[in-house]
Design a protein around this motif. Structure first.
Motif, mmCIF file in Angstrom:
data_model
loop_
_atom_site.group_PDB
_atom_site.id
_atom_site.type_symbol
_atom_site.label_atom_id
_atom_site.label_comp_id
_atom_site.label_asym_id
_atom_site.label_seq_id
_atom_site.Cartn_x
_atom_site.Cartn_y
_atom_site.Cartn_z
ATOM 1 N N UNK A 4 0.801 -1.190 0.000
ATOM 2 C CA UNK A 4 0.000 0.000 0.000
ATOM 3 C C UNK A 4 0.861 1.278 0.000
ATOM 4 N N UNK A 5 1.944 1.292 0.756
ATOM 5 C CA UNK A 5 2.669 2.546 0.902
ATOM 6 C C UNK A 5 4.167 2.363 0.681
ATOM 7 N N UNK A 6 4.484 1.600 -0.362
ATOM 8 C CA UNK A 6 5.896 1.338 -0.649
ATOM 9 C C UNK A 6 6.531 2.410 -1.517
ATOM 10 N N UNK A 7 5.713 3.178 -2.241
ATOM 11 C CA UNK A 7 6.281 4.169 -3.162
ATOM 12 C C UNK A 7 7.081 5.226 -2.404
ATOM 13 N N UNK A 15 -4.016 1.367 12.200
ATOM 14 C CA UNK A 15 -2.675 1.881 12.534
ATOM 15 C C UNK A 15 -1.702 1.498 11.433
ATOM 16 N N UNK A 16 -1.909 0.316 10.856
ATOM 17 C CA UNK A 16 -1.021 -0.146 9.789
ATOM 18 C C UNK A 16 -1.890 -0.782 8.707
ATOM 19 N N UNK A 17 -1.984 -0.133 7.562
ATOM 20 C CA UNK A 17 -2.904 -0.593 6.528
ATOM 21 C C UNK A 17 -2.558 -1.992 6.012
ATOM 22 N N UNK A 18 -1.277 -2.337 6.022
ATOM 23 C CA UNK A 18 -0.932 -3.673 5.522
ATOM 24 C C UNK A 18 -1.588 -4.792 6.331
ATOM 25 N N UNK A 19 -2.009 -4.478 7.551
ATOM 26 C CA UNK A 19 -2.690 -5.502 8.353
ATOM 27 C C UNK A 19 -4.162 -5.656 7.981
ATOM 28 N N UNK A 54 8.546 -6.817 8.607
ATOM 29 C CA UNK A 54 7.365 -6.627 9.464
ATOM 30 C C UNK A 54 6.061 -7.155 8.866
ATOM 31 N N UNK A 55 5.911 -7.094 7.531
ATOM 32 C CA UNK A 55 4.641 -7.596 6.975
ATOM 33 C C UNK A 55 4.497 -9.090 7.226
ATOM 34 N N UNK A 56 5.607 -9.798 7.122
ATOM 35 C CA UNK A 56 5.547 -11.249 7.335
ATOM 36 C C UNK A 56 5.325 -11.566 8.812
ATOM 37 N N UNK A 57 6.033 -10.868 9.706
ATOM 38 C CA UNK A 57 5.839 -11.175 11.134
ATOM 39 C C UNK A 57 4.419 -10.846 11.570
ATOM 40 N N UNK A 58 3.871 -9.750 11.046
ATOM 41 C CA UNK A 58 2.513 -9.368 11.444
ATOM 42 C C UNK A 58 1.503 -10.414 11.001
ATOM 43 N N UNK A 110 11.690 -4.566 22.647
ATOM 44 C CA UNK A 110 12.033 -3.228 22.168
ATOM 45 C C UNK A 110 12.232 -3.229 20.651
ATOM 46 N N UNK A 111 11.730 -2.211 19.996
ATOM 47 C CA UNK A 111 11.964 -2.094 18.559
ATOM 48 C C UNK A 111 10.990 -2.877 17.706
ATOM 49 N N UNK A 112 9.887 -3.303 18.321
ATOM 50 C CA UNK A 112 8.854 -4.009 17.563
ATOM 51 C C UNK A 112 8.356 -3.128 16.416
ATOM 52 N N UNK A 113 8.067 -3.727 15.276
ATOM 53 C CA UNK A 113 7.549 -2.936 14.156
ATOM 54 C C UNK A 113 6.122 -2.485 14.458
ATOM 55 N N UNK A 114 5.702 -1.457 13.755
ATOM 56 C CA UNK A 114 4.316 -1.000 13.902
ATOM 57 C C UNK A 114 3.364 -2.105 13.475
ATOM 58 N N UNK A 115 3.738 -2.842 12.431
ATOM 59 C CA UNK A 115 2.892 -3.909 11.902
ATOM 60 C C UNK A 115 2.585 -4.970 12.966
ATOM 61 N N UNK A 116 3.663 -5.490 13.571
ATOM 62 C CA UNK A 116 3.457 -6.568 14.541
ATOM 63 C C UNK A 116 2.837 -6.025 15.832
#
Ligand code: B3K
Ligand code: ZN
Length: 885
Positions: A132-135, A380-384, A834-838, A869-875
């Motif tokens: 969605x927001x890779x550009x 919070x994270x559209x990829x989810x 993060x997309x895969x972990x989420x 600490x440092x968890x991605x927004x996705x997960x």
């Protein structure tokens, strides 16, 4: 790339949507490509749209800004701020050309979003993924779907390292450069949002096909892949050509560029991507050959090729105003893809599979803490939100609406939708308005389906009045509360139904107040309120209702059928879907009996007897029989229980299977297996596929009763299998019936397919799904295999994803050890991708319904990850929602 440490990012809300302040008429992109460093020059023709004085704000992440120019003049760094999220410039003219030059680093991009490297440094190729927001990881831009621009793209790269250069649009020149580099330019005349931008550069081979559209445009179709797999792209080309013809016929939609490229990669976060003129596919959904692909994989390739192609209209020509409208393109395109597959194959089987998938993936999603509406109100994270709800439930909503308009009405509505919104970014309201206006109906009541989460319960109760010769069907609905949404409103629920007499006849349906003209024996009634009586006249005997035929609405039907009534429908219902459905419901009652140890109503007996008699019927279709022999899976059956006890569900389902096997009889099963085995072939026609499907089910049933005998047959089947479907099925049965015999075949398979990643994925997956407490140790052995790789999404999904999703007894072992291992790996993956972990993190969605101690142990594993600490927004988003944080 490091994980984004921004888990506290605020939510984006649909209600706060504002129009873009800046428009981009045209964008010129100039890439100097390199694996370690790529430079991107972007020239944007910007014009202000309202709000005089507002600053220019462009999205941009992980970009090294080298230069900024306004109308060709360098801009002093004091006039802009380049922060973590983008570029802000104050006091800019209302109309100007902004040029930026940035540097990006493809080789360290392990998130596979933006520009990245697929394969090795030496031989791999560069590609992009923007939705969605890779550009914003490529250049500074208003990276939102309602900013549509025309793109001119020039690629420059070393000619030997990157002989093939591709971008979306029509080719517009290419040539050599003095320093061993070459260039190629592409112009896309159709305005598009940034998420549809794509480029590919590297060593690739192609297969091609000349196509002429119904409206006379000559189009070159090219499928590209690395040299070792290019021979496995022919089926995809065939599917592409059929998809293009089908869209011309079914929707009057023609392709609109001179070339259409499709590219395969082994490194991709999802299935495929519909970039304008340059689709990019996970190799899993593009490559197919009989030696290494199963029948199901062929069907997936056909469906995904069609899906991405269909997006050219439903998604690209008419796109989404914002990401809340995602289902506008995804639900609609899934519906179009399902209709295409139904036309290409068996429509009844397709419907069964689609509903089974909905129940396996979407119903549990909607029943747990991650439940959300088809059009979410915030994220919070559209990829989810690329979920079964947005895709599969979204498709069911389109199907309901299409059903209510009828075939020609829906086509008229779709024509109006495409016509009205071509070149625009639309909303779900726009979609319903176009469909409704074209048919003179008000579809706004269906908006509630998009806004409300949860699976509605449809309750039915029938009563027959012999004196009045009248049958009354009382229907009511209720949607259980979902997180943050307690009160639910009534939805329009179309219920397609028929009434069956005890001899299997369908009765004419005349409703109260209607004339006595010839009445149809099937009709659709709509329950729009919380409850209502539907009265049928001239009914001379008590009846069995066949409700929700063809699964006419995505609800859970609760009707207190007696086992004998379900047995009647299973025998006589002519609606292929509902016939199967009656069998599923009866099997579920039989399962309840196995679980509780009491079969007071004789459900287990009714189910096994019915199936055994269907089994003996020589006129029965092989494929449908295979489906009828398969009771609902463990996940679906667990959903019927107030608490999920994976071990108990597994044991009861196994018992159910062995009861069925005994009823049919080992001799009968073995004889049928022998007949099917004798017909083995590698043919791909429907009859051959049906044969393989049934053979697999018959062998599995035999295994439930006589494992040793089944193991002998499976071993022979593995040795002699003419193709992957039979080979893999044999291996799966063997692995469940004779560990020692399986070990040597698994080793053989491992060696045979050492250089075929997709075949190896199946090897990992098969073993990851073997049930029981031994599963975790097996998984840990498998992750030590040199072919296991935490950076490759397919490999991770085939080991960890398959384990968490298809192996309830292994994943939910009572000591919680699997949760601990899974959480450790998830954190490692999160730092890479993060997309895969989420996505993997959603495996914890059902934790609250587990029995103890699993419930507490699962929650503890989630809490431990949250504290990392440092968890991605996705997960972080997934974990917080899972435990209600
Ligand atoms: N539109 C893409 C999915 C993009 C996912 C981004 N996280 C594929 C599809 O649905 O056709
Ligand atoms: Zn899609």
């Amino acid at each position: 790339m490091k994980a984004r440490n921004d888990s506290a990012a605020p939510a984006v809300r649909l209600a706060q949507y504002t129009r873009p302040t800046w428009r981009v008429a045209h964008v010129e992109l100039d890439f100097s490509l390199g694996i370690d460093e790529t430079e991107v020059i972007a020239r944007l023709d910007l014009s202000r749209d309202g709000d005089p004085g507002a600053p220019l704000e462009l999205d941009g992440e992980d970009l090294e800004l080298l230069e900024v120019l306004i109308d060709g003049d360098p801009v002093a760094p004091t006039r802009y701020t380049a922060g973590e999220r983008g570029l802000v410039m104050h006091e800019v003219p209302d109309q100007f050309v902004l040029t930026t030059r940035v540097r990006i680093k493809p080789s360290t991009n392990t998130a596979l979003e933006g520009l990245y490297l697929s394969g090795s440094r030496e031989a791999g190729f560069l590609l992009t993924q923007c939705e969605a927001q890779g550009f914003r990881h490529i250049t500074y831009f208003p990276d939102r779907p309602d900013v549509l621009a025309r793109y001119t793209v020039t690629l420059r790269a070393d000619a030997r390292r990157f002989p093939i250069l591709l971008a979306g649009g029509n080719p517009d020149g290419s040539g050599e450069l003095a320093d061993g580099r070459h260039w190629a330019r592409f112009v896309d005349p159709h305005p598009k949002p940034s998420y549809l931008f794509a480029l590919v550069a590297g060593h690739l081979e192609r297969i091609s096909h000349d196509y002429v559209t119904a409206n006379g445009r000559a189009v070159e179709l090219h499928i590209w892949a690395e040299a070792d797999v290019i021979d496995r792209c022919h089926y995809a080309m065939d599917a592409l050509v059929r998809s293009m013809r089908w869209d011309e016929k079914a929707y009057g939609r023609n392709y609109d560029l001179d070339v259409f490229h499709v590219v395969a990669t082994h490194d991709f976060n999802m299935g495929a991507m519909e970039n304008k003129g340059l689709n990019i596919f996970n190799a899993k959904y593009l490559l197919a050959d009989p030696d290494s692909s199963t029948d199901d994989e062929y069907l997936h390739v056909e469906a995904v090729v069609a899906h991405e192609y269909f997006h050219n209209w439903s998604g690209n020509r008419v796109t989404c105003r914002d990401w809340f409208q995602l289902s506008l393109k995804e639900g609609l395109t899934v519906y179009r893809e399902q209709s295409f597959s139904a036309d290409m194959n068996s429509a009844a089987l397709k419907r069964i599979e689609d509903v089974a998938l909905l129940r396996r993936a979407q119903f549990p999603e909607d029943a747990g803490p991650l439940s959300h509406p088809v059009r979410p109100a915030e994220y919070r994270e559209i990829n989810n939100f690329y979920t079964a709800t947005v895709y599969e439930k979204g498709s069911e909503l389109v199907r309901m609406i299409a059903g209510s308009l009828g075939r020609t009405g829906f086509r008229r509505g779709m024509d109006a939708y495409f016509e009205r919104h071509d070149g625009e970014a639309a909303t779900i309201e726009d979609f319903l308005a176009a469909l409704g206006d074209a048919n003179g109906v008000d579809l706004t009541p269906y908006l509630a389906w998009y806004a409300q989460a949860g699976t509605p319960r449809l309750r039915g109760r029938g009563s027959f009045d012999p004196g009045q010769r009248r049958y009354t069907l009382h229907l009511s609905q209720e949607t259980p509360p979902t997180p943050g949404h307690g009160a639910k409103q009534a939805l329009p629920i179309p219920v397609k139904l028929a009434l069956f007499a005890s001899d299997g006849r369908m009765l004419p349906l005349r409703m109260q107040g209607e004339s006595r003209q010839a009445a149809a024996d099937e009709r659709v009634i709509v329950l729009s309120h919380a409850e209502r009586d539907f009265v049928f006249e001239d009914i001379g005997e008590d009846v069995v209702p066949s409700l929700l035929r063809g699964f006419s609405a995505p609800v859970m039907l609760e009707y207190d059928y007696a086992p004998t009534e379900l047995a009647l429908l299973l025998r006589y219902d002519v609606d292929g879907f509902n016939r199967w459905e009656a069998g599923q419901q009866l099997a579920a009652l039989a399962f309840d009996a196995c679980l509780s140890g009491e079969d007071a109503h004789g459900a287990a007996d009714a189910w096994t007897a019915s199936i055994a008699s269907i089994f003996a019927d020589p006129s029965m279709d092989d494929a449908l029989l295979a489906e009828l022999l398969t009771p609902p899976g463990e996940i679906e059956l667990a959903d019927r229980q107030p608490r999920h006890d994976p071990a108990a569900v597994h044991a009861a389902r196994q018992q159910l299977l062995s009861r069925l096997a005994m009823r049919v009889g080992a001799g009968t099963l073995a004889a049928r297996y022998a007949t099917l085995f004798a017909r083995a072939s590698a043919d791909l026609d429907a009859a051959a596929q049906a044969r393989r499907r049934l053979q697999r089910r018959v062998l599995d049933l035999l295994a439930a009763m006589e494992p040793a005998r089944a193991a002998t047959l499976a071993a022979r089947q593995y040795e002699t299998a003419p193709g992957m479907t039979d080979r893999l099925a044999a291996l799966a049965t063997l692995a469940r019936t004779d560990e020692a015999a399986a070990a040597s075949r698994l080793a053989h398979y491992r060696a045979r397919y050492d250089d075929n990643p997709l075949a190896l994925d199946k090897w990992f997956m098969l073993q990851a799904s073997l049930p029981g407490d031994g599963a975790l140790a097996r998984i840990q052995r498998l992750e030590a295999d040199p072919a296991f790789n935490l950076k490759n999404p397919n490999r991770v999904q085939s080991l960890m994803g398959a384990f968490a999703r298809t192996n309830p007894t292994g994943f939910h072992r009572a000591d919680g050890a699997a949760y601990g291992w899974f959480a450790d790996r998830l954190l490692q993956i999160d730092a890479l991708n993060p997309q895969v972990s989420a996505r993997l993190g959603t495996a914890f969605n059902g934790w609250a319904r587990l029995v103890e101690p699993q419930r507490e142990l699962a929650r503890a594993a989630v809490n431990r990850m949250q504290a990392h600490e440092g968890l991605s927004r996705d997960l972080a988003d997934i974990l917080d929602r899972v435990v209600g944080g």
